[in-house]
Scaffold this motif. Structure first.
Motif, PDB file in Angstrom:
ATOM      1  N   LEU A  24       0.825  -1.209   0.000  1.00 41.61           N
ATOM      2  CA  LEU A  24       0.000   0.000   0.000  1.00 41.61           C
ATOM      3  C   LEU A  24       0.862   1.264   0.000  1.00 41.61           C
ATOM      4  CD1 LEU A  24      -2.900  -0.980   2.443  1.00 41.61           C
ATOM      5  CD2 LEU A  24      -2.938  -0.928  -0.069  1.00 41.61           C
ATOM      6  N   ALA A  27       1.725   1.859  -3.422  1.00 42.10           N
ATOM      7  CA  ALA A  27       0.560   2.397  -4.122  1.00 42.10           C
ATOM      8  C   ALA A  27       0.447   3.899  -3.887  1.00 42.10           C
ATOM      9  CB  ALA A  27      -0.708   1.683  -3.669  1.00 42.10           C
ATOM     10  N   ILE A  41      -7.688   4.596  -6.541  1.00 46.73           N
ATOM     11  CA  ILE A  41      -6.973   3.342  -6.313  1.00 46.73           C
ATOM     12  C   ILE A  41      -7.729   2.479  -5.300  1.00 46.73           C
ATOM     13  CG2 ILE A  41      -4.848   2.351  -5.356  1.00 46.73           C
ATOM     14  CD1 ILE A  41      -3.353   4.740  -6.624  1.00 46.73           C
ATOM     15  N   LEU A  53     -10.340  -2.751  -3.877  1.00 45.90           N
ATOM     16  CA  LEU A  53      -9.152  -2.837  -3.023  1.00 45.90           C
ATOM     17  C   LEU A  53      -9.505  -2.630  -1.552  1.00 45.90           C
ATOM     18  CD1 LEU A  53      -6.035  -3.019  -2.716  1.00 45.90           C
ATOM     19  CD2 LEU A  53      -6.007  -0.533  -2.985  1.00 45.90           C
ATOM     20  N   LEU A  86      -5.816   5.345   1.178  1.00 48.98           N
ATOM     21  CA  LEU A  86      -4.727   4.406   1.439  1.00 48.98           C
ATOM     22  C   LEU A  86      -4.233   4.556   2.876  1.00 48.98           C
ATOM     23  CD1 LEU A  86      -2.911   4.770  -1.979  1.00 48.98           C
ATOM     24  CD2 LEU A  86      -4.099   2.722  -1.147  1.00 48.98           C
ATOM     25  N   LEU A 152      -3.409  -3.672  -7.537  1.00 50.40           N
ATOM     26  CA  LEU A 152      -2.395  -2.626  -7.612  1.00 50.40           C
ATOM     27  C   LEU A 152      -1.424  -2.864  -8.759  1.00 50.40           C
ATOM     28  CD1 LEU A 152      -1.835  -2.088  -3.814  1.00 50.40           C
ATOM     29  CD2 LEU A 152      -3.101  -0.620  -5.409  1.00 50.40           C
ATOM     30  N   VAL A 157       1.208  -0.172 -10.458  1.00 47.46           N
ATOM     31  CA  VAL A 157       2.109  -0.012  -9.312  1.00 47.46           C
ATOM     32  C   VAL A 157       3.235  -1.022  -9.485  1.00 47.46           C
ATOM     33  CG1 VAL A 157       2.328  -0.126  -6.800  1.00 47.46           C
ATOM     34  CG2 VAL A 157       0.215   0.765  -7.835  1.00 47.46           C
TER      35      VAL A 157
END
Length: 170
Positions: A24, A27, A41, A53, A86, A152, A157
């Protein structure tokens, strides 16, 4: 020394969650570098009929804390499923790790034969403690961890196998 229910679960779940934190973090770096809205995201999914996610992370955390609580007869912390960033997902992982860190191996003794019942809206699952670990916890946890990684990676990513596995070996 025998391989205990604690040894079969908690160290693996902690390691997986720590690796997920690193994934993460990458990300977030990706979002910053590419000027992508991080909420986009968090809402991303691999297919329209799959969970985003955010749910992948939430379920991985819920599986980990549920395992620890059920096998050790400990009260399970309750988390709202309201993460939209995130950073909020990182905090959920931190809260899960903090709970797992409170558990000790002695609390898992004899849990192999413990009756575990999971009631979902459409089905009730009955397990022995050992079957709960091998047939539900570990497969479910790694499914959601892998899916989070795949979402991701699909977005671009830069992740590799090392990000997923973390540090292995001695």
């Amino acid at each position: 020394m025998s391989f205990s229910q604690y040894s079969a679960t908690i160290p693996l779940l902690i390691s997986g969650l720590k690796n997920l934190k690193g994934i993460l973090a990458k990300a977030q770096q990706f979002a910053d570098a590419k000027k992508v809205n991080p909420q986009t995201i968090v809402a991303s999914r691999l297919a329209v009929d799959m969970l985003p996610l955010s749910k992948q992370v939430q379920i991985a955390c819920d599986t980990a804390k549920g395992c620890g609580a059920r096998l050790s007869d400990t009260d399970m912390p309750k988390f709202e499923d309201n993460e939209t960033t995130l950073d909020e997902l990182q905090l959920r992982i931190d809260r899960t790790l903090a709970f797992l860190d409170t558990l000790n191996p002695e609390g898992f003794e004899g849990s192999e034969d413990k009756a575990i019942v999971l009631a979902f809206p459409s089905v009730t699952l009955n397990f022995s403690g050992q079957d709960y670990v091998t047939q539900f916890v570990l497969p479910n946890f790694y499914f959601h961890l892998t899916t989070a990684y795949a979402i991701l990676r699909h977005l671009g990513v830069e992740l590799g196998k090392g990000d997923y596995l973390g540090r292995v070996g001695g």
